[in-house]
Design a protein around this motif. Structure first.
Motif, PDB file in Angstrom:
ATOM      1  N   GLY A 163       0.808  -1.208   0.000  1.00 13.31           N
ATOM      2  CA  GLY A 163       0.000   0.000   0.000  1.00 13.31           C
ATOM      3  C   GLY A 163       0.844   1.260   0.000  1.00 13.31           C
ATOM      4  O   GLY A 163       2.062   1.213  -0.095  1.00 13.31           O
ATOM      5  N   VAL A 164       0.155   2.404   0.107  1.00 16.92           N
ATOM      6  CA  VAL A 164       0.816   3.705   0.117  1.00 16.92           C
ATOM      7  C   VAL A 164       0.272   4.518   1.288  1.00 16.92           C
ATOM      8  O   VAL A 164      -0.935   4.557   1.516  1.00 16.92           O
ATOM      9  N   ILE A 165       1.168   5.135   2.036  1.00 16.82           N
ATOM     10  CA  ILE A 165       0.773   5.962   3.179  1.00 16.82           C
ATOM     11  C   ILE A 165       1.163   7.407   2.895  1.00 16.82           C
ATOM     12  O   ILE A 165       2.277   7.677   2.438  1.00 16.82           O
ATOM     13  N   LYS A 166       0.247   8.318   3.159  1.00 21.93           N
ATOM     14  CA  LYS A 166       0.535   9.743   2.979  1.00 21.93           C
ATOM     15  C   LYS A 166       0.873  10.355   4.333  1.00 21.93           C
ATOM     16  O   LYS A 166       0.128  10.194   5.299  1.00 21.93           O
ATOM     17  N   VAL A 167       2.016  11.029   4.378  1.00 23.67           N
ATOM     18  CA  VAL A 167       2.459  11.654   5.629  1.00 23.67           C
ATOM     19  C   VAL A 167       2.347  13.162   5.477  1.00 23.67           C
ATOM     20  O   VAL A 167       2.825  13.728   4.489  1.00 23.67           O
ATOM     21  N   MET A 168       1.704  13.810   6.431  1.00 23.58           N
ATOM     22  CA  MET A 168       1.535  15.263   6.308  1.00 23.58           C
ATOM     23  C   MET A 168       1.687  16.014   7.610  1.00 23.58           C
ATOM     24  O   MET A 168       1.609  15.474   8.704  1.00 23.58           O
ATOM     25  N   ARG A 169       1.898  17.283   7.446  1.00 27.74           N
ATOM     26  CA  ARG A 169       2.071  18.224   8.541  1.00 27.74           C
ATOM     27  C   ARG A 169       0.768  18.983   8.660  1.00 27.74           C
ATOM     28  O   ARG A 169       0.118  19.279   7.662  1.00 27.74           O
ATOM     29  N   GLU A 170       0.421  19.317   9.915  1.00 28.45           N
ATOM     30  CA  GLU A 170      -0.807  20.079  10.144  1.00 28.45           C
ATOM     31  C   GLU A 170      -0.488  21.359  10.893  1.00 28.45           C
ATOM     32  O   GLU A 170       0.385  21.357  11.757  1.00 28.45           O
ATOM     33  N   ASP A 171      -1.213  22.424  10.608  1.00 28.72           N
ATOM     34  CA  ASP A 171      -1.059  23.602  11.457  1.00 28.72           C
ATOM     35  C   ASP A 171      -2.137  23.553  12.541  1.00 28.72           C
ATOM     36  O   ASP A 171      -2.934  22.629  12.597  1.00 28.72           O
ATOM     37  N   GLU A 172      -2.149  24.540  13.417  1.00 34.03           N
ATOM     38  CA  GLU A 172      -3.011  24.459  14.592  1.00 34.03           C
ATOM     39  C   GLU A 172      -4.501  24.455  14.240  1.00 34.03           C
ATOM     40  O   GLU A 172      -5.325  24.035  15.022  1.00 34.03           O
ATOM     41  N   ASP A 173      -4.845  24.896  13.021  1.00 35.17           N
ATOM     42  CA  ASP A 173      -6.250  24.906  12.633  1.00 35.17           C
ATOM     43  C   ASP A 173      -6.645  23.646  11.863  1.00 35.17           C
ATOM     44  O   ASP A 173      -7.741  23.570  11.330  1.00 35.17           O
TER      45      ASP A 173
ATOM     46  N   LEU B 208      -0.588  19.935   4.872  1.00 34.15           N
ATOM     47  CA  LEU B 208       0.398  20.039   3.800  1.00 34.15           C
ATOM     48  C   LEU B 208       1.063  18.673   3.680  1.00 34.15           C
ATOM     49  O   LEU B 208       1.554  18.136   4.661  1.00 34.15           O
ATOM     50  N   MET B 209       1.056  18.140   2.486  1.00 37.85           N
ATOM     51  CA  MET B 209       1.635  16.818   2.316  1.00 37.85           C
ATOM     52  C   MET B 209       3.158  16.876   2.357  1.00 37.85           C
ATOM     53  O   MET B 209       3.768  17.752   1.758  1.00 37.85           O
ATOM     54  N   LEU B 210       3.779  15.950   3.097  1.00 34.66           N
ATOM     55  CA  LEU B 210       5.240  15.906   3.160  1.00 34.66           C
ATOM     56  C   LEU B 210       5.802  14.888   2.172  1.00 34.66           C
ATOM     57  O   LEU B 210       6.657  15.202   1.362  1.00 34.66           O
ATOM     58  N   TYR B 211       5.310  13.660   2.265  1.00 30.30           N
ATOM     59  CA  TYR B 211       5.785  12.616   1.349  1.00 30.30           C
ATOM     60  C   TYR B 211       4.908  11.384   1.436  1.00 30.30           C
ATOM     61  O   TYR B 211       4.065  11.278   2.323  1.00 30.30           O
ATOM     62  N   TYR B 212       5.142  10.476   0.485  1.00 30.30           N
ATOM     63  CA  TYR B 212       4.457   9.187   0.516  1.00 30.30           C
ATOM     64  C   TYR B 212       5.423   8.122   1.013  1.00 30.30           C
ATOM     65  O   TYR B 212       6.630   8.215   0.803  1.00 30.30           O
ATOM     66  N   LEU B 213       4.870   7.100   1.655  1.00 27.88           N
ATOM     67  CA  LEU B 213       5.641   5.905   2.008  1.00 27.88           C
ATOM     68  C   LEU B 213       5.078   4.742   1.220  1.00 27.88           C
ATOM     69  O   LEU B 213       3.871   4.647   1.034  1.00 27.88           O
ATOM     70  N   GLU B 214       5.962   3.850   0.739  1.00 31.96           N
ATOM     71  CA  GLU B 214       5.458   2.643   0.097  1.00 31.96           C
ATOM     72  C   GLU B 214       6.116   1.415   0.692  1.00 31.96           C
ATOM     73  O   GLU B 214       6.903   1.517   1.621  1.00 31.96           O
ATOM     74  N   LYS B 215       5.788   0.256   0.152  1.00 28.31           N
ATOM     75  CA  LYS B 215       6.243  -0.990   0.785  1.00 28.31           C
ATOM     76  C   LYS B 215       7.767  -1.032   0.896  1.00 28.31           C
ATOM     77  O   LYS B 215       8.489  -0.570   0.023  1.00 28.31           O
ATOM     78  N   GLY B 216       8.235  -1.598   2.015  1.00 27.35           N
ATOM     79  CA  GLY B 216       9.664  -1.651   2.250  1.00 27.35           C
ATOM     80  C   GLY B 216      10.174  -0.415   2.972  1.00 27.35           C
ATOM     81  O   GLY B 216      11.362  -0.277   3.216  1.00 27.35           O
TER      82      GLY B 216
ATOM     83  N   THR C  39      -9.504  14.458  -6.898  1.00 26.52           N
ATOM     84  CA  THR C  39     -10.267  15.657  -7.246  1.00 26.52           C
ATOM     85  C   THR C  39      -9.378  16.889  -7.069  1.00 26.52           C
ATOM     86  O   THR C  39      -8.359  16.837  -6.392  1.00 26.52           O
ATOM     87  N   HIS C  40      -9.778  17.970  -7.712  1.00 26.60           N
ATOM     88  CA  HIS C  40      -9.014  19.206  -7.617  1.00 26.60           C
ATOM     89  C   HIS C  40      -8.916  19.666  -6.159  1.00 26.60           C
ATOM     90  O   HIS C  40      -7.899  20.192  -5.721  1.00 26.60           O
ATOM     91  N   GLN C  41     -10.012  19.438  -5.432  1.00 23.80           N
ATOM     92  CA  GLN C  41     -10.030  19.858  -4.030  1.00 23.80           C
ATOM     93  C   GLN C  41      -9.007  19.075  -3.201  1.00 23.80           C
ATOM     94  O   GLN C  41      -8.347  19.641  -2.335  1.00 23.80           O
ATOM     95  N   ASP C  42      -8.886  17.767  -3.476  1.00 28.41           N
ATOM     96  CA  ASP C  42      -7.898  16.948  -2.758  1.00 28.41           C
ATOM     97  C   ASP C  42      -6.493  17.493  -2.978  1.00 28.41           C
ATOM     98  O   ASP C  42      -5.694  17.590  -2.046  1.00 28.41           O
ATOM     99  N   ILE C  43      -6.198  17.816  -4.225  1.00 30.10           N
ATOM    100  CA  ILE C  43      -4.871  18.354  -4.555  1.00 30.10           C
ATOM    101  C   ILE C  43      -4.653  19.658  -3.807  1.00 30.10           C
ATOM    102  O   ILE C  43      -3.594  19.900  -3.232  1.00 30.10           O
ATOM    103  N   ALA C  44      -5.691  20.501  -3.807  1.00 26.40           N
ATOM    104  CA  ALA C  44      -5.594  21.796  -3.125  1.00 26.40           C
ATOM    105  C   ALA C  44      -5.249  21.610  -1.650  1.00 26.40           C
ATOM    106  O   ALA C  44      -4.411  22.327  -1.113  1.00 26.40           O
ATOM    107  N   PHE C  45      -5.870  20.632  -0.989  1.00 30.60           N
ATOM    108  CA  PHE C  45      -5.573  20.367   0.417  1.00 30.60           C
ATOM    109  C   PHE C  45      -4.112  19.936   0.587  1.00 30.60           C
ATOM    110  O   PHE C  45      -3.411  20.435   1.464  1.00 30.60           O
ATOM    111  N   ASP C  46      -3.668  19.000  -0.265  1.00 32.71           N
ATOM    112  CA  ASP C  46      -2.303  18.472  -0.138  1.00 32.71           C
ATOM    113  C   ASP C  46      -1.253  19.554  -0.353  1.00 32.71           C
ATOM    114  O   ASP C  46      -0.210  19.567   0.296  1.00 32.71           O
TER     115      ASP C  46
END
Length: 211
Positions: A52-62, A66-74, A170-177
């Motif tokens: 699988g693929v895991i998305k790792v992200m940073r969050e601000d206080e609200d 912001l997406m940091l990177y993806y992790l994959e198998k291994g 979706t465009h919105q997903d990209i906007a969030f990342d």
DNA sequence: TCATTAACACGGG
DNA sequence: CCCGTGTTAATGA
């Protein structure tokens, strides 16, 4: 289960370690969208990704992301490494991008193996290095590149991890990342389509000439 | 100049 | 109808 471990980690770890992982680790499977790690959470086990693929992200206080990177198998999450050794809380949030399965290693073992197995030590150091490089690349993108370049990077990256030139997002997903607004994403995507670099469809983007 | 926000129309499921 | 998409107008950094 040993087979699955060997398939992903057999070329890195020695036989004894593989056997110990098999004896100790528990398998955890998650669905797309499931939250693996919350910001501020204490961690008691470290995950080794086997599918699988895991998305790792940073969050601000609200709660803005912001997406940091993806992790994959291994691969493993560098954040858990530092959290596990100390008693610090997680500085990141991890979401399953696709259905994934992970080997969960208790933190005591992860520390014990550092002294016991050379291959484990190398794996941990390499992981740190890889994750740091990924974060560096992300910082470069934010600091030095305009949104259109960041968007292209994002699309390339996503297609690499999905192993598919057709990205379902979706465009919105990209906007969030990317931590921007959908208007900007839609406009830039439209430009890329006009210059025949991508093909836009509802809920998916086909990469034509990105590189 | 360019991003953001709000608002609106269009169309497919 | 609801959601994703494309676009515009106003506002601000």
């Amino acid at each position: 289960m040993l087979e699955e471990i060997k398939r992903n980690y057999g070329h890195i770890f020695e036989e004894d370690l593989l056997q110990e992982i098999n004896d100790i680790a528990t398998i955890k499977t998650v669905n797309a969208g499931d939250e693996l790690i919350r910001t501020g959470q204490y961690l008691s086990a470290m995950p080794l990704l086997i599918d699988g693929v895991i998305k790792v992200m940073r969050e601000d206080e609200d709660g803005f992301e912001l997406m940091l990177y993806y992790l994959e198998k291994g691969e493993t999450c560098a954040m858990t490494l530092s959290c596990c050794t100390g008693s610090a809380v997680s500085e990141i949030r991890a979401i399953a991008e696709t259905e994934s399965s992970l080997l969960m290693i208790p933190i005591e073992k992860m520390e014990e193996w550092l002294g016991k197995y050379k291959s484990w030590r190398n794996f941990i150091f390499d992981s740190y290095h890889e994750r740091l490089m990924e974060v560096m690349a992300t910082i470069d993108n934010i600091a030095f590149k305009k949104m259109d370049e960041r968007l292209i990077e994002y699309l390339k990256n996503k297609s690499k991890y999905y192993n598919d030139s057709e990205i379902k997002v979706t465009h919105q997903d990209i906007a969030f990342d990317l931590h921007t607004s959908r208007v900007v994403v839609s406009r830039l995507l439209k430009q890329l389509e006009k210059t025949n670099r991508i093909k836009l469809n509802r809920n998916s983007i086909k990469l034509i000439d990105i590189d």
